[in-house]
Motif scaffolding. Structure first.
Motif, PDB file in Angstrom:
ATOM      1  N   GLU A   1     -29.889  -0.918  82.633  1.00 50.03           N
ATOM      2  CA  GLU A   1     -29.028   0.107  83.206  1.00 50.03           C
ATOM      3  C   GLU A   1     -29.669   1.488  83.067  1.00 50.03           C
ATOM      4  OE1 GLU A   1     -24.278   1.219  82.692  1.00 50.03           O
ATOM      5  OE2 GLU A   1     -25.329  -0.013  81.238  1.00 50.03           O
ATOM      6  N   PHE A   2     -29.601   2.285  84.124  1.00 47.80           N
ATOM      7  CA  PHE A   2     -30.152   3.633  84.072  1.00 47.80           C
ATOM      8  C   PHE A   2     -29.061   4.645  83.718  1.00 47.80           C
ATOM      9  CE2 PHE A   2     -33.272   1.562  86.825  1.00 47.80           C
ATOM     10  CZ  PHE A   2     -34.446   1.965  86.197  1.00 47.80           C
ATOM     11  N   PHE A   3     -29.483   5.771  83.134  1.00 45.95           N
ATOM     12  CA  PHE A   3     -28.543   6.850  82.859  1.00 45.95           C
ATOM     13  C   PHE A   3     -27.972   7.351  84.189  1.00 45.95           C
ATOM     14  CE2 PHE A   3     -27.448  11.308  81.736  1.00 45.95           C
ATOM     15  CZ  PHE A   3     -26.586  11.048  80.686  1.00 45.95           C
ATOM     16  N   GLY A   4     -28.862   7.566  85.152  1.00 50.62           N
ATOM     17  CA  GLY A   4     -28.456   7.802  86.523  1.00 50.62           C
ATOM     18  C   GLY A   4     -27.836   9.168  86.802  1.00 50.62           C
ATOM     19  N   GLU A   5     -27.704   9.438  88.086  1.00 45.71           N
ATOM     20  CA  GLU A   5     -27.232  10.744  88.546  1.00 45.71           C
ATOM     21  C   GLU A   5     -25.765  10.998  88.175  1.00 45.71           C
ATOM     22  OE1 GLU A   5     -29.153  12.351  91.470  1.00 45.71           O
ATOM     23  OE2 GLU A   5     -27.741  13.965  91.904  1.00 45.71           O
TER      24      GLU A   5
ATOM     25  N   LEU B   1     -26.159  32.971  92.050  1.00 44.25           N
ATOM     26  CA  LEU B   1     -25.593  32.496  90.792  1.00 44.25           C
ATOM     27  C   LEU B   1     -24.524  33.491  90.344  1.00 44.25           C
ATOM     28  CD1 LEU B   1     -28.812  31.379  88.820  1.00 44.25           C
ATOM     29  CD2 LEU B   1     -27.317  29.982  90.264  1.00 44.25           C
ATOM     30  N   ASP B   2     -23.268  33.064  90.419  1.00 42.76           N
ATOM     31  CA  ASP B   2     -22.165  33.929  89.997  1.00 42.76           C
ATOM     32  C   ASP B   2     -21.908  33.763  88.506  1.00 42.76           C
ATOM     33  OD1 ASP B   2     -21.639  34.965  92.539  1.00 42.76           O
ATOM     34  OD2 ASP B   2     -20.562  33.105  93.100  1.00 42.76           O
ATOM     35  N   PRO B   3     -21.239  34.732  87.921  1.00 44.12           N
ATOM     36  CA  PRO B   3     -20.881  34.572  86.504  1.00 44.12           C
ATOM     37  C   PRO B   3     -20.164  33.238  86.267  1.00 44.12           C
ATOM     38  CG  PRO B   3     -20.430  36.801  87.198  1.00 44.12           C
ATOM     39  CD  PRO B   3     -20.847  36.056  88.435  1.00 44.12           C
ATOM     40  N   GLY B   4     -20.604  32.518  85.256  1.00 48.91           N
ATOM     41  CA  GLY B   4     -20.019  31.212  84.956  1.00 48.91           C
ATOM     42  C   GLY B   4     -20.790  30.071  85.594  1.00 48.91           C
ATOM     43  N   ASP B   5     -21.698  30.388  86.554  1.00 51.08           N
ATOM     44  CA  ASP B   5     -22.490  29.337  87.205  1.00 51.08           C
ATOM     45  C   ASP B   5     -23.570  28.793  86.266  1.00 51.08           C
ATOM     46  OD1 ASP B   5     -20.987  29.827  89.403  1.00 51.08           O
ATOM     47  OD2 ASP B   5     -22.697  30.187  90.766  1.00 51.08           O
ATOM     48  N   LEU B   6     -23.933  27.539  86.532  1.00 56.56           N
ATOM     49  CA  LEU B   6     -24.965  26.896  85.701  1.00 56.56           C
ATOM     50  C   LEU B   6     -25.968  26.219  86.629  1.00 56.56           C
ATOM     51  CD1 LEU B   6     -25.658  26.000  82.704  1.00 56.56           C
ATOM     52  CD2 LEU B   6     -24.342  23.934  83.189  1.00 56.56           C
ATOM     53  N   LEU B   7     -27.251  26.431  86.356  1.00 50.05           N
ATOM     54  CA  LEU B   7     -28.306  25.756  87.114  1.00 50.05           C
ATOM     55  C   LEU B   7     -29.090  24.885  86.125  1.00 50.05           C
ATOM     56  CD1 LEU B   7     -29.673  25.678  89.991  1.00 50.05           C
ATOM     57  CD2 LEU B   7     -31.295  27.355  89.089  1.00 50.05           C
ATOM     58  N   VAL B   8     -29.163  23.567  86.409  1.00 48.38           N
ATOM     59  CA  VAL B   8     -29.805  22.659  85.447  1.00 48.38           C
ATOM     60  C   VAL B   8     -31.052  22.026  86.065  1.00 48.38           C
ATOM     61  CG1 VAL B   8     -29.515  20.586  84.048  1.00 48.38           C
ATOM     62  CG2 VAL B   8     -27.591  22.148  84.347  1.00 48.38           C
ATOM     63  N   LEU B   9     -32.208  22.255  85.428  1.00 45.49           N
ATOM     64  CA  LEU B   9     -33.462  21.629  85.838  1.00 45.49           C
ATOM     65  C   LEU B   9     -33.748  20.500  84.854  1.00 45.49           C
ATOM     66  CD1 LEU B   9     -33.597  24.822  86.523  1.00 45.49           C
ATOM     67  CD2 LEU B   9     -36.045  24.431  86.772  1.00 45.49           C
ATOM     68  N   PHE B  10     -34.253  19.388  85.363  1.00 45.66           N
ATOM     69  CA  PHE B  10     -34.493  18.253  84.460  1.00 45.66           C
ATOM     70  C   PHE B  10     -35.624  17.384  84.995  1.00 45.66           C
ATOM     71  CE2 PHE B  10     -32.562  15.209  87.327  1.00 45.66           C
ATOM     72  CZ  PHE B  10     -31.721  16.007  88.094  1.00 45.66           C
TER      73      PHE B  10
ATOM     74  N   THR C   1     -32.581  10.990  84.295  1.00 45.65           N
ATOM     75  CA  THR C   1     -31.871  10.040  85.157  1.00 45.65           C
ATOM     76  C   THR C   1     -32.382   8.615  84.968  1.00 45.65           C
ATOM     77  OG1 THR C   1     -33.394  10.851  86.836  1.00 45.65           O
ATOM     78  CG2 THR C   1     -31.104  11.597  86.979  1.00 45.65           C
ATOM     79  N   GLU C   2     -33.656   8.501  84.543  1.00 44.82           N
ATOM     80  CA  GLU C   2     -34.206   7.157  84.353  1.00 44.82           C
ATOM     81  C   GLU C   2     -34.136   6.689  82.908  1.00 44.82           C
ATOM     82  OE1 GLU C   2     -38.035   7.136  86.231  1.00 44.82           O
ATOM     83  OE2 GLU C   2     -37.170   7.750  88.157  1.00 44.82           O
ATOM     84  N   GLY C   3     -33.368   7.410  82.093  1.00 44.52           N
ATOM     85  CA  GLY C   3     -33.115   6.952  80.733  1.00 44.52           C
ATOM     86  C   GLY C   3     -32.472   5.574  80.820  1.00 44.52           C
ATOM     87  N   ARG C   4     -32.952   4.626  80.019  1.00 44.12           N
ATOM     88  CA  ARG C   4     -32.496   3.244  80.200  1.00 44.12           C
ATOM     89  C   ARG C   4     -31.860   2.651  78.969  1.00 44.12           C
ATOM     90  NH1 ARG C   4     -36.739  -0.452  83.427  1.00 44.12           N
ATOM     91  NH2 ARG C   4     -35.214  -2.020  82.823  1.00 44.12           N
TER      92      ARG C   4
ATOM     93  N   ASP D   1     -40.543  10.863  78.419  1.00 44.55           N
ATOM     94  CA  ASP D   1     -40.303  12.253  78.013  1.00 44.55           C
ATOM     95  C   ASP D   1     -39.054  12.777  78.706  1.00 44.55           C
ATOM     96  OD1 ASP D   1     -42.835  11.962  76.968  1.00 44.55           O
ATOM     97  OD2 ASP D   1     -43.792  12.883  78.715  1.00 44.55           O
ATOM     98  N   ILE D   2     -38.379  13.678  78.033  1.00 46.68           N
ATOM     99  CA  ILE D   2     -37.184  14.286  78.616  1.00 46.68           C
ATOM    100  C   ILE D   2     -37.315  15.799  78.474  1.00 46.68           C
ATOM    101  CG2 ILE D   2     -34.664  14.496  78.486  1.00 46.68           C
ATOM    102  CD1 ILE D   2     -34.684  11.772  77.005  1.00 46.68           C
ATOM    103  N   ALA D   3     -37.141  16.508  79.586  1.00 48.44           N
ATOM    104  CA  ALA D   3     -37.106  17.973  79.511  1.00 48.44           C
ATOM    105  C   ALA D   3     -35.899  18.461  80.317  1.00 48.44           C
ATOM    106  CB  ALA D   3     -38.396  18.569  80.073  1.00 48.44           C
ATOM    107  N   VAL D   4     -35.165  19.386  79.749  1.00 46.79           N
ATOM    108  CA  VAL D   4     -33.994  19.957  80.420  1.00 46.79           C
ATOM    109  C   VAL D   4     -34.017  21.470  80.208  1.00 46.79           C
ATOM    110  CG1 VAL D   4     -31.472  20.026  80.551  1.00 46.79           C
ATOM    111  CG2 VAL D   4     -32.607  17.881  79.912  1.00 46.79           C
ATOM    112  N   VAL D   5     -33.851  22.229  81.293  1.00 52.01           N
ATOM    113  CA  VAL D   5     -33.665  23.674  81.166  1.00 52.01           C
ATOM    114  C   VAL D   5     -32.365  24.016  81.886  1.00 52.01           C
ATOM    115  CG1 VAL D   5     -34.556  25.968  81.727  1.00 52.01           C
ATOM    116  CG2 VAL D   5     -36.146  24.156  81.054  1.00 52.01           C
ATOM    117  N   ALA D   6     -31.513  24.758  81.204  1.00 53.88           N
ATOM    118  CA  ALA D   6     -30.235  25.148  81.814  1.00 53.88           C
ATOM    119  C   ALA D   6     -30.139  26.670  81.862  1.00 53.88           C
ATOM    120  CB  ALA D   6     -29.077  24.569  81.012  1.00 53.88           C
ATOM    121  N   VAL D   7     -29.859  27.202  83.060  1.00 56.17           N
ATOM    122  CA  VAL D   7     -29.729  28.649  83.239  1.00 56.17           C
ATOM    123  C   VAL D   7     -28.264  28.944  83.550  1.00 56.17           C
ATOM    124  CG1 VAL D   7     -30.446  30.649  84.611  1.00 56.17           C
ATOM    125  CG2 VAL D   7     -32.068  28.768  84.171  1.00 56.17           C
TER     126      VAL D   7
END
Lengths: 271, 408
Positions: B342-346, B321-330, B335-338, B381-387
């Protein structure tokens, strides 16, 4: 949503006339004034509205915290006044709205040059040296009575139709909204109303005030009306021949006749 | 009964039913009052019901005076105005005070008689004894109040339980910018199965875990809590996420629960001034890595579900992970938000991640997009973690983007 929509405000009469604002009491809505308000439309800008939770008010207008005291209702009145730019108007309050008007007049005295209190009571529960007409258990009983009546309230109200065949649109409107109230809100309004105590506020309200008192009012006895008029520095009492608590419905002509000289006797320009 | 006898009974009943009897012995109380309420007439049934003598009432008392104090207020504020406005009231519940001071619960119907000019002339009132009905109604009312109270308690419990499945406050990692967002499905009256966790193993050594236990409610929450704390315990001894997931699988199988889960475990290590993320996934949607060098790509191998089969296929993938990089866990609530079918999708997710890449709280921004897509109501449920690795300024200090207010 703006305050005028929120409180189902309706403005009639002369747009350039002095503002005359009518406030309904607990248990009803602005239709309470339908036999009285039209009598002032020729020379006043007549303002009718519904308190939060009553009649055609927006359900979101009610805020449990704001409306946990009569001050919250008074603030609603002042919000409407601000939106309509009311100055030196006349406030006509029935029952609990008399006190709401007094509180509004205390907070922003410039809004109203005249107060009319129809069947007012600053406190319903008896106290040392004061007869309000009710004990605390009486008020509990009222709340119980509301519970059992509101149980079937919405379904019972729907088929009620007013005998007014020549104006079907009015019929429909009334069926739709008269006494329509959210039971939970109405119950809380009842609690706020019947446990309120505004006796200490009255001596501070200097606005010229007319108190209308019915004979045999089961809610606000004659002694209470006399108390209100005597406690306010600038109030006079008019006894009505009408009986009951709602002379605006049961004796509209007499009510109009009592209010008219008081509100027409002063020329706002000359004041 | 012979025809003869039936016919005699018919005429006997008819003869007995003269208007006076009909009035006096009707199976309900009848009252007539003036428009002001003064009693002018009362039938025998009413007198029997209330224990008054006719002369105590007629011309002396008003209808309202026969009510309890509370009933009188109700009469004045509701009943009387309604009668005047509508000309009638129906099924109003009141209590009458009897001559002996006792009370009778009654249901009242009334009509207002008006002359042709609409001037009120008289009020006719029918009074029905409602003693048993009122008892039943009181029970109903009590049951309703109890149900409302239980509902409130259940909601409070769900909220409390839910709050134990995610960290109590936004995690704070020295040298990393970690944001998280969470929204339970619907209006939050039920505990969801999504969870996340961010914790420190040693200096410069952190774990981010995020997962989704199948199902909802208390049963799922029990498994969720087990999964979350098992991951905490395992990561102390096992540094590879795949080992953690393998052991977690054993724990879940041993526990005998029928609930399985998908989990992604990320180990974040600071090595010679650079952050490295090692990602292991047990059947969970793979995290998205945004870098200025490689654009956006997923990190890791999908792996198998945790808690279903004795053998799991899980592996680790590592990324710098370089400076400015973002890692998103979800979780799949993203993605299945409807909206409709229609799905929210990738693709939308990828656009959302890019849009919020430099925002103060990327996780909140992404959650907001998913909620907006679903018109504010989360179906799952929706969970998002962003590093995010902060960009170093020329002076060697971290530059944090201007903070904005997170979405409510």
């Amino acid at each position: 949503m703006d305050v005028l929509t929120r409180h189902h405000v309706r403005v009639t009469g002369r747009p350039d006339g002095r503002t005359m604002m009518f406030a309904h009491g607990f248990g009803c809505d602005q239709h309470m004034w339908r036999f009285v308000a039209p009598a002032f439309e020729d020379d006043f800008r007549v303002v009718l509205f519904d308190h939060a939770g009553a009649g055609g008010s927006d359900p979101k207008a009610y805020d449990e915290r704001r409306h946990s005291s009569l001050e919250g209702y008074a603030r609603d009145v002042l919000d409407i006044c601000a939106a309509l730019d009311v100055a030196d108007g006349v406030f006509v309050g029935h029952s609990v709205s008399s006190m709401i008007g007094a509180l509004a007049a205390l907070a922003e005295p410039e809004r109203f040059g005249r107060l009319v209190m129809v069947s007012p009571s600053p406190r319903y529960i008896d106290d040392t040296g004061y007869v309000g007409g009710f004990s605390e258990s009486d008020i509990r009983e009222l709340l119980d009575s509301l519970d059992s009546n509101y149980l079937g309230w919405s379904s019972a109200m729907a088929p009620v139709i007013m005998a007014n065949d020549d104006r079907p649109e009015l019929q429909e409107e009334l069926t739709d909204s008269f006494c329509r109230a959210d039971p939970a809100i109405a119950r809380r309004f009842a609690e706020v109303t019947f446990t309120s105590d505004n006796r200490a506020d009255l001596p501070r309200v200097g606005t010229p005030t007319l108190v209308l008192q019915c004979t045999q009012d089961a809610i606000a006895p004659v002694t209470v009306g006399q108390y209100v008029a005597a406690t306010m520095p600038n109030a006079s009492l008019v006894m009505l021949e009408a009986t009951g608590h709602c002379p605006n419905l049961s004796a509209p002509e007499e009510t109009v006749a009592a209010i008219a000289p008081f509100v027409r006797g002063c020329d706002p320009v000359a004041r | 009964m012979t025809f003869q006898a039936a016919s005699e009974a018919f005429y006997a009943a008819l003869l007995d039913d003269d208007p006076e009897q009909l009035y006096d012995r009707a199976p309900c109380g009848y009252l007539t009052t003036t428009p002001d309420g003064l009693l002018v007439k009362a039938n025998a049934t009413f007198l029997e019901l209330t224990g008054y003598q006719r002369e105590e009432l007629v011309g002396r008392r008003t209808f309202a005076e026969l009510l309890t104090a509370g009933g009188r207020i109700y009469h004045e504020t509701h009943y009387a105005p309604m009668l005047r406005m509508h000309g009638r009231v129906r099924e109003v519940a009141l209590d009458l005070v009897r001559g002996d001071g006792g009370r009778v619960p009654v249901l009242v119907n009334a009509v207002l008689d008006q002359d042709t000019d609409g001037v009120p002339r008289a009020v006719r009132i029918a009074v029905f004894d409602a003693t048993h009905r009122r008892e039943y109604e009181r029970e109903l009312l009590r049951a309703k109040q109890q149900a409302e109270q239980s509902e409130r308690r259940a909601q409070a419990l769900a909220r409390t339980l839910q709050s134990t499945l995610i960290p109590p406050s936004p995690p704070s990692l020295p040298g990393l910018d970690v944001t998280a967002a969470y929204r339970p499905a619907g209006n939050g009256e039920e505990v969801g199965g999504d969870f996340y966790d961010v914790f420190e193993i040693a200096q410069g050594d952190w774990v981010v875990a995020l997962g989704d236990v199948c199902g909802k409610g208390v049963d799922a929450a029990v498994v969720t809590a087990l999964v979350r704390y098992t991951i905490r315990a395992l990561t102390v001894q096992r540094s590879r996420p795949s080992d953690v997931l393998t052991s977690l699988n054993e724990v879940l199988l041993a526990q005998g629960s029928e609930r399985f889960c998908t989990v992604v475990v990320v180990r974040l290590r600071l090595d010679a001034g650079a952050w490295r993320a090692t990602v292991g996934s047990g059947g969970h949607p793979l995290p998205l890595h945004v870098s200025s060098r490689d654009g956006m790509r997923t990190v890791g191998e999908p792996g198998t579900l945790i808690g279903v089969l004795p053998d799991v296929q899980v592996s680790d993938r590592s990324v710098r992970l370089d400076p400015g990089d973002l890692l998103v866990l979800f979780t799949d609530g993203v993605t299945e938000g409807r909206r409709g079918s229609e799905f929210f999708g990738e693709q939308r997710l990828r656009r959302s991640v890019l849009a919020h890449r430099d925002a103060a709280v990327p996780a909140e921004g992404i959650l907001g997009d998913v909620l907006d897509f679903q018109e504010g109501r989360a179906r799952d449920d929706i969970a998002v973690v962003a590093v995010r690795v902060p960009v170093l300024s020329s002076a060697g200090e971290e530059t944090a983007p201007a903070r904005e207010e997170p979405r409510p």
